[in-house]
Design a protein around this motif. Structure first.
Motif, PDB file in Angstrom:
ATOM      1  N   ALA A 105      -6.688  -6.699   0.993  1.00 22.99           N
ATOM      2  CA  ALA A 105      -5.284  -6.339   0.991  1.00 22.99           C
ATOM      3  C   ALA A 105      -4.901  -5.147   0.444  1.00 22.99           C
ATOM      4  O   ALA A 105      -5.806  -4.794  -0.651  1.00 22.99           O
ATOM      5  CB  ALA A 105      -4.244  -7.346   0.748  1.00 22.99           C
ATOM      6  N   ASN A 155      -6.384   1.490  -5.687  1.00 20.06           N
ATOM      7  CA  ASN A 155      -6.909   0.556  -4.975  1.00 20.06           C
ATOM      8  C   ASN A 155      -8.241   0.772  -4.375  1.00 20.06           C
ATOM      9  O   ASN A 155      -9.093   0.333  -3.666  1.00 20.06           O
ATOM     10  CB  ASN A 155      -6.218  -0.151  -3.884  1.00 20.06           C
ATOM     11  CG  ASN A 155      -5.808   0.784  -2.818  1.00 20.06           C
ATOM     12  OD1 ASN A 155      -6.234   2.060  -2.704  1.00 20.06           O
ATOM     13  ND2 ASN A 155      -4.894   0.380  -2.048  1.00 20.06           N
ATOM     14  N   THR A 163      -1.989  -1.103  -6.198  1.00 18.99           N
ATOM     15  CA  THR A 163      -1.892  -0.549  -4.929  1.00 18.99           C
ATOM     16  C   THR A 163      -2.161   0.790  -4.987  1.00 18.99           C
ATOM     17  O   THR A 163      -2.944   1.466  -4.182  1.00 18.99           O
ATOM     18  CB  THR A 163      -0.597  -0.727  -4.220  1.00 18.99           C
ATOM     19  OG1 THR A 163      -0.420  -2.176  -4.150  1.00 18.99           O
ATOM     20  CG2 THR A 163      -0.507  -0.129  -2.820  1.00 18.99           C
ATOM     21  N   GLY A 180     -10.141  -7.262  -3.851  1.00 15.23           N
ATOM     22  CA  GLY A 180      -9.687  -8.538  -4.942  1.00 15.23           C
ATOM     23  C   GLY A 180     -10.876  -8.477  -6.140  1.00 15.23           C
ATOM     24  O   GLY A 180     -10.264  -8.896  -7.398  1.00 15.23           O
ATOM     25  N   LEU A 238      -3.568  -7.128  -5.906  1.00 12.65           N
ATOM     26  CA  LEU A 238      -3.163  -8.756  -6.578  1.00 12.65           C
ATOM     27  C   LEU A 238      -3.433  -9.570  -5.570  1.00 12.65           C
ATOM     28  O   LEU A 238      -3.151 -10.714  -5.492  1.00 12.65           O
ATOM     29  CB  LEU A 238      -1.916  -8.360  -7.332  1.00 12.65           C
ATOM     30  CG  LEU A 238      -1.979  -7.425  -8.583  1.00 12.65           C
ATOM     31  CD1 LEU A 238      -0.405  -7.386  -9.213  1.00 12.65           C
ATOM     32  CD2 LEU A 238      -2.808  -8.176  -9.774  1.00 12.65           C
ATOM     33  N   GLN A 239      -2.956  -9.332  -4.101  1.00 10.68           N
ATOM     34  CA  GLN A 239      -2.877  -9.919  -2.983  1.00 10.68           C
ATOM     35  C   GLN A 239      -4.265 -10.120  -2.394  1.00 10.68           C
ATOM     36  O   GLN A 239      -4.606 -10.947  -1.576  1.00 10.68           O
ATOM     37  CB  GLN A 239      -2.021  -9.221  -1.867  1.00 10.68           C
ATOM     38  CG  GLN A 239      -0.524  -9.270  -2.328  1.00 10.68           C
ATOM     39  CD  GLN A 239       0.277 -10.539  -3.151  1.00 10.68           C
ATOM     40  OE1 GLN A 239      -0.068 -11.412  -2.654  1.00 10.68           O
ATOM     41  NE2 GLN A 239       0.571 -10.100  -4.295  1.00 10.68           N
ATOM     42  N   ALA A 240      -5.114  -9.147  -2.651  1.00 10.27           N
ATOM     43  CA  ALA A 240      -6.494  -9.177  -2.187  1.00 10.27           C
ATOM     44  C   ALA A 240      -7.354 -10.405  -2.562  1.00 10.27           C
ATOM     45  O   ALA A 240      -7.320 -10.631  -3.871  1.00 10.27           O
ATOM     46  CB  ALA A 240      -7.217  -7.890  -2.553  1.00 10.27           C
ATOM     47  N   GLU A 241      -8.228 -11.064  -1.614  1.00  7.68           N
ATOM     48  CA  GLU A 241      -8.747 -12.382  -1.935  1.00  7.68           C
ATOM     49  C   GLU A 241     -10.155 -11.942  -2.819  1.00  7.68           C
ATOM     50  O   GLU A 241     -10.568 -10.848  -2.968  1.00  7.68           O
ATOM     51  CB  GLU A 241      -9.464 -12.822  -0.624  1.00  7.68           C
ATOM     52  CG  GLU A 241      -8.351 -13.478   0.303  1.00  7.68           C
ATOM     53  CD  GLU A 241      -7.664 -14.902  -0.546  1.00  7.68           C
ATOM     54  OE1 GLU A 241      -8.145 -15.283  -1.143  1.00  7.68           O
ATOM     55  OE2 GLU A 241      -6.504 -14.802   0.027  1.00  7.68           O
ATOM     56  N   ASP A 295      -2.568  -4.299  -1.597  1.00  3.26           N
ATOM     57  CA  ASP A 295      -2.169  -4.522  -2.879  1.00  3.26           C
ATOM     58  C   ASP A 295      -3.338  -5.527  -3.861  1.00  3.26           C
ATOM     59  O   ASP A 295      -3.699  -6.547  -3.031  1.00  3.26           O
ATOM     60  CB  ASP A 295      -0.921  -5.298  -3.108  1.00  3.26           C
ATOM     61  CG  ASP A 295      -0.567  -5.793  -4.538  1.00  3.26           C
ATOM     62  OD1 ASP A 295      -1.315  -5.590  -5.294  1.00  3.26           O
ATOM     63  OD2 ASP A 295       0.646  -6.248  -4.644  1.00  3.26           O
TER      64      ASP A 295
END
Ligand code: UDP
Ligand code: MG
Length: 160
Positions: free
Chosen positions: A101, A123, A120, A114, A105-108, A103
């Motif tokens: 993702a 990244n 972001t 991640g 912090l949202q990336a697995e 962001d």
């Protein structure tokens, strides 16, 4: 109908992947390249490159009305990037999955963002969002003669 569908699912695409200046500065170039290399995609273009403001603005032109656009252009032009062209079946969507993702912090966990990034605006990597943009971005970042057409020896071991 069915053979046509199967053929279209086997469509070979191109994607533009770029290690952003933070990835270069943090020594993550090898790590990021190896994610795509290990997956089994074919590298067709690779260079370290300091891009101009004009090129960065053209690359991100769809975002030029966003409030973060000036900061994004400063970020992308703040140091050298590593430009890559990768080819393969489903490479555009698959590379987006490997990247994770927008962001971090949202990336697995397990994805590049991640595992290797927290913000972001830092990244570490770019990947085209459609086969059309893959072609457009490769044409934008690479000159004629900078791309290689070759057959990796592992090709028959990646696809039946
Ligand atoms: N970006 C940012 N702030 C935002 C959204 C995006 O700084 O709120 C930056 C970030 O570096 C991102 C790039 O702009 O990777 C392009 O945004 P896009 O939505 O296309 O994300 P991506 O395709 O890179 O995941
Ligand atoms: Mg994008």
């Amino acid at each position: 109908f069915l053979p046509h569908l199967v053929a279209s699912l086997q469509q070979v695409d191109q994607t533009y992947i770029m290690v952003k200046p933070d990835g270069v500065q943090r020594g993550l170039v090898g790590e990021i390249i190896s994610r795509f290399e290990k997956k089994g995609f074919k590298l067709t273009g690779l260079k370290l490159f300091q891009c101009s403001k004009e090129l960065a603005e053209e690359h991100y032109k769809d975002l030029n009305q966003k409030s973060f656009f000036p900061k994004l252009i400063d970020y992308i032009t703040s140091g050298p990037v590593v430009c890559m062209a990768w080819e393969g079946v489903g490479v555009v969507a698959s590379a987006r999955k490997l990247i994770g993702a927008t962001d971090p912090l949202q990336a697995e966990p397990g994805t590049i963002r991640g595992d290797l990034a927290v913000q972001t605006g830092r990244n570490v990597v770019h990947g085209s969002d459609s086969p059309e943009n893959g072609k457009r971005e490769i044409a934008l970042w690479f000159k004629e003669g900078e791309l290689c057409d070759w057959t990796p020896v592992q090709a028959p071991w990646l696809r039946e």
